[in-house]
Design a protein around this motif. Structure first.
Motif, PDB file in Angstrom:
ATOM      1  N   THR A   1      58.448  23.183  -2.050  1.00 19.05           N
ATOM      2  CA  THR A   1      57.515  22.058  -1.926  1.00 19.05           C
ATOM      3  C   THR A   1      56.087  22.569  -1.764  1.00 19.05           C
ATOM      4  N   LYS A   2      55.888  23.873  -1.984  1.00 20.38           N
ATOM      5  CA  LYS A   2      54.576  24.486  -1.785  1.00 20.38           C
ATOM      6  C   LYS A   2      54.166  25.286  -3.016  1.00 20.38           C
ATOM      7  N   ILE A   3      52.920  25.105  -3.428  1.00 16.82           N
ATOM      8  CA  ILE A   3      52.417  25.791  -4.615  1.00 16.82           C
ATOM      9  C   ILE A   3      52.454  27.307  -4.433  1.00 16.82           C
ATOM     10  N   GLU A   4      52.106  27.780  -3.228  1.00 13.29           N
ATOM     11  CA  GLU A   4      52.106  29.235  -3.026  1.00 13.29           C
ATOM     12  C   GLU A   4      53.506  29.822  -3.172  1.00 13.29           C
ATOM     13  N   ASN A   5      54.518  29.074  -2.760  1.00  9.00           N
ATOM     14  CA  ASN A   5      55.885  29.551  -2.934  1.00  9.00           C
ATOM     15  C   ASN A   5      56.311  29.519  -4.395  1.00  9.00           C
ATOM     16  N   LEU A   6      55.870  28.501  -5.121  1.00 10.70           N
ATOM     17  CA  LEU A   6      56.156  28.429  -6.550  1.00 10.70           C
ATOM     18  C   LEU A   6      55.579  29.642  -7.268  1.00 10.70           C
ATOM     19  N   ASN A   7      54.324  29.978  -6.960  1.00  6.64           N
ATOM     20  CA  ASN A   7      53.688  31.142  -7.577  1.00  6.64           C
ATOM     21  C   ASN A   7      54.432  32.430  -7.221  1.00  6.64           C
ATOM     22  N   GLN A   8      54.860  32.522  -5.968  1.00  7.31           N
ATOM     23  CA  GLN A   8      55.600  33.705  -5.547  1.00  7.31           C
ATOM     24  C   GLN A   8      56.931  33.802  -6.294  1.00  7.31           C
ATOM     25  N   ASN A   9      57.593  32.675  -6.461  1.00  5.45           N
ATOM     26  CA  ASN A   9      58.858  32.681  -7.190  1.00  5.45           C
ATOM     27  C   ASN A   9      58.678  33.110  -8.636  1.00  5.45           C
ATOM     28  N   ILE A  10      57.607  32.628  -9.260  1.00  3.44           N
ATOM     29  CA  ILE A  10      57.326  33.031 -10.637  1.00  3.44           C
ATOM     30  C   ILE A  10      57.078  34.534 -10.711  1.00  3.44           C
ATOM     31  N   GLY A  11      56.492  35.082  -9.657  1.00  2.00           N
ATOM     32  CA  GLY A  11      56.245  36.523  -9.611  1.00  2.00           C
ATOM     33  C   GLY A  11      57.507  37.362  -9.647  1.00  2.00           C
ATOM     34  N   ALA A  12      58.647  36.758  -9.327  1.00  2.00           N
ATOM     35  CA  ALA A  12      59.913  37.486  -9.365  1.00  2.00           C
ATOM     36  C   ALA A  12      60.249  37.962 -10.764  1.00  2.00           C
ATOM     37  N   LEU A  13      59.706  37.279 -11.789  1.00  2.00           N
ATOM     38  CA  LEU A  13      59.963  37.682 -13.170  1.00  2.00           C
ATOM     39  C   LEU A  13      59.360  39.040 -13.492  1.00  2.00           C
ATOM     40  N   SER A  14      58.426  39.483 -12.664  1.00  2.00           N
ATOM     41  CA  SER A  14      57.791  40.787 -12.900  1.00  2.00           C
ATOM     42  C   SER A  14      58.485  41.930 -12.157  1.00  2.00           C
ATOM     43  N   VAL A  15      59.465  41.602 -11.318  1.00  2.00           N
ATOM     44  CA  VAL A  15      60.182  42.623 -10.556  1.00  2.00           C
ATOM     45  C   VAL A  15      61.268  43.236 -11.444  1.00  2.00           C
ATOM     46  N   LYS A  16      61.180  44.528 -11.671  1.00  3.43           N
ATOM     47  CA  LYS A  16      62.138  45.221 -12.531  1.00  3.43           C
ATOM     48  C   LYS A  16      63.174  45.949 -11.677  1.00  3.43           C
ATOM     49  N   LEU A  17      64.424  45.766 -12.026  1.00  5.00           N
ATOM     50  CA  LEU A  17      65.516  46.397 -11.291  1.00  5.00           C
ATOM     51  C   LEU A  17      66.305  47.325 -12.193  1.00  5.00           C
ATOM     52  N   THR A  18      66.605  48.500 -11.692  1.00  8.88           N
ATOM     53  CA  THR A  18      67.420  49.458 -12.429  1.00  8.88           C
ATOM     54  C   THR A  18      68.900  49.150 -12.212  1.00  8.88           C
ATOM     55  N   VAL A  19      69.730  49.830 -12.958  1.00 12.46           N
ATOM     56  CA  VAL A  19      71.176  49.695 -12.767  1.00 12.46           C
ATOM     57  C   VAL A  19      71.547  50.072 -11.337  1.00 12.46           C
ATOM     58  N   GLU A  20      70.889  51.096 -10.823  1.00 13.86           N
ATOM     59  CA  GLU A  20      71.150  51.537  -9.448  1.00 13.86           C
ATOM     60  C   GLU A  20      70.705  50.488  -8.432  1.00 13.86           C
ATOM     61  N   ASP A  21      69.559  49.833  -8.703  1.00  7.36           N
ATOM     62  CA  ASP A  21      69.086  48.763  -7.823  1.00  7.36           C
ATOM     63  C   ASP A  21      70.096  47.622  -7.773  1.00  7.36           C
ATOM     64  N   MET A  22      70.587  47.251  -8.932  1.00  8.87           N
ATOM     65  CA  MET A  22      71.554  46.153  -9.005  1.00  8.87           C
ATOM     66  C   MET A  22      72.823  46.499  -8.223  1.00  8.87           C
ATOM     67  N   ALA A  23      73.278  47.721  -8.388  1.00 11.04           N
ATOM     68  CA  ALA A  23      74.490  48.155  -7.685  1.00 11.04           C
ATOM     69  C   ALA A  23      74.280  48.142  -6.179  1.00 11.04           C
ATOM     70  N   GLU A  24      73.086  48.558  -5.757  1.00 16.23           N
ATOM     71  CA  GLU A  24      72.802  48.570  -4.320  1.00 16.23           C
ATOM     72  C   GLU A  24      72.783  47.145  -3.762  1.00 16.23           C
ATOM     73  N   LEU A  25      72.146  46.233  -4.483  1.00 10.15           N
ATOM     74  CA  LEU A  25      72.103  44.843  -4.031  1.00 10.15           C
ATOM     75  C   LEU A  25      73.496  44.237  -3.970  1.00 10.15           C
TER      76      LEU A  25
END
Length: 324
Positions: free
Chosen positions: A265-289
């Motif tokens: 319900t907040k614009i700043e959170n919407l912008n932050q969520n969109i920023g998730a598209l720029s986070v790159k995860l490796t195969v190792e990152d995915m396995a760790e998560l």
């Protein structure tokens, strides 16, 4: 202004949406009190300008609009209904309320265990033929229900809860969607807010916020579940992003057929969520998560007893149906 979102195909019937959408449930009273209408209108317009799939009306030519039917209030109790006459009445009512001629994506919100899914989807098919809806979706449907529905008319999207907090759909439902060429819309990708704020979220909830009743937010489970948030936060710090961005990035990395719809319900959170598209995860990152959020890492059911989910979505055989 938030960065523009890339586009993606959702299903195999021609629906094209933004790679990340906007969940609008929190704008109503589901999370307590309804939010101020002017603020929500401003947020929706900001989402549209960012290219996000909006779940409400406005700037019609720039929006893929999705809405649902299937849950009605009877007295003070919710009832699930997939009866054809109800499907049609709900569609007509939504068209009128939204002041539009056609709904882009129309979901069956929950599966009615009393009505063969073929009957419900058969009515949706008629609405497609009449030009009142473009694409058909299901929400919280089992693999077998999805197959039966898809045999009547192609299903473009299945909405399901999928996150580091909820991974039970990975065994059967996700593979079924991919086999049939159905798009996946992940609601609750931030664990109903838990993967953004952790245990402190509970203390900020209003008394009538439905999350107050959910098993995973109860004290006996929350103490255990906070470990998941703590470990995700540690990893997010290393990746130089927020925990919510890391959690969303994990969903995005599940495949090009997955569109998460985090709500805010907040614009700043919407912008932050969109920023998730720029986070790159490796195969190792995915396995760790995935080791952090393994099948036994979260205690408590997703919903309290009596709330229908895909596990309750089986319907009678078509041969048993007698039209009124």
């Amino acid at each position: 202004m938030a960065m523009a979102l890339r586009r993606m195909k959702l299903g195999s019937q021609g629906l094209v949406v933004s790679a990340q959408g906007l969940g609008c449930l929190g704008m109503s009273d589901a999370y307590g009190l309804p939010k101020p209408e002017p603020d929500m209108i401003k947020l929706i317009h900001h989402a549209i300008s960012s290219g996000a799939l909006s779940l409400m009306g406005g700037a019609r030519e720039r929006v893929q609009l999705a809405t649902k039917f299937g849950v009605k209030l009877v007295g003070d109790q919710f009832d699930i209904c997939g009866d054809p006459s109800y499907v049609r009445a709900c569609c007509e009512a939504s068209l009128k309320r939204l002041d539009i001629d056609c709904i882009d994506l129309y979901y069956q919100h929950r599966i009615d265990p009393r009505v063969p899914v073929e009957v419900t989807v058969g009515e949706l098919r008629k609405l497609v033929e009449e030009g009142k809806i473009k694409f058909i979706g299901l929400s919280e449907a089992s693999a077998s229900t999805i197959r039966r529905a898809h045999a009547v008319h192609p299903i473009s999207a299945v909405q399901l809860e999928w996150s580091l907090w909820a991974r039970d759909v990975e065994a059967e439902i996700i593979p079924t969607c991919r086999e049939l060429g159905i798009g996946i819309v992940a609601y609750g990708p931030l664990g109903q807010g838990f993967l953004s704020s952790g245990p402190q979220l509970v203390g900020s909830l209003l008394d009538n916020d439905f999350r107050k009743t959910q098993p995973r937010f109860q004290p006996e489970n929350l103490e255990y579940n906070k470990t998941v948030f703590e470990r995700v936060s540690e990893m997010a710090a290393k990746k130089k992003c927020t925990p919510s961005q890391l959690a969303l990035a994990w969903v995005h990395h599940q495949g090009s057929d997955v569109c998460p719809i985090p709500g805010t319900t907040k614009i700043e959170n919407l912008n932050q969520n969109i920023g998730a598209l720029s986070v790159k995860l490796t195969v190792e990152d995915m396995a760790e998560l995935e080791s952090i959020a393994s099948a036994d890492a979260v205690k408590g059911d997703r919903y309290k007893s009596g709330v229908p989910t895909w596990k309750d979505s089986e319907t009678p055989p078509l041969s048993s149906w007698k039209a009124e």
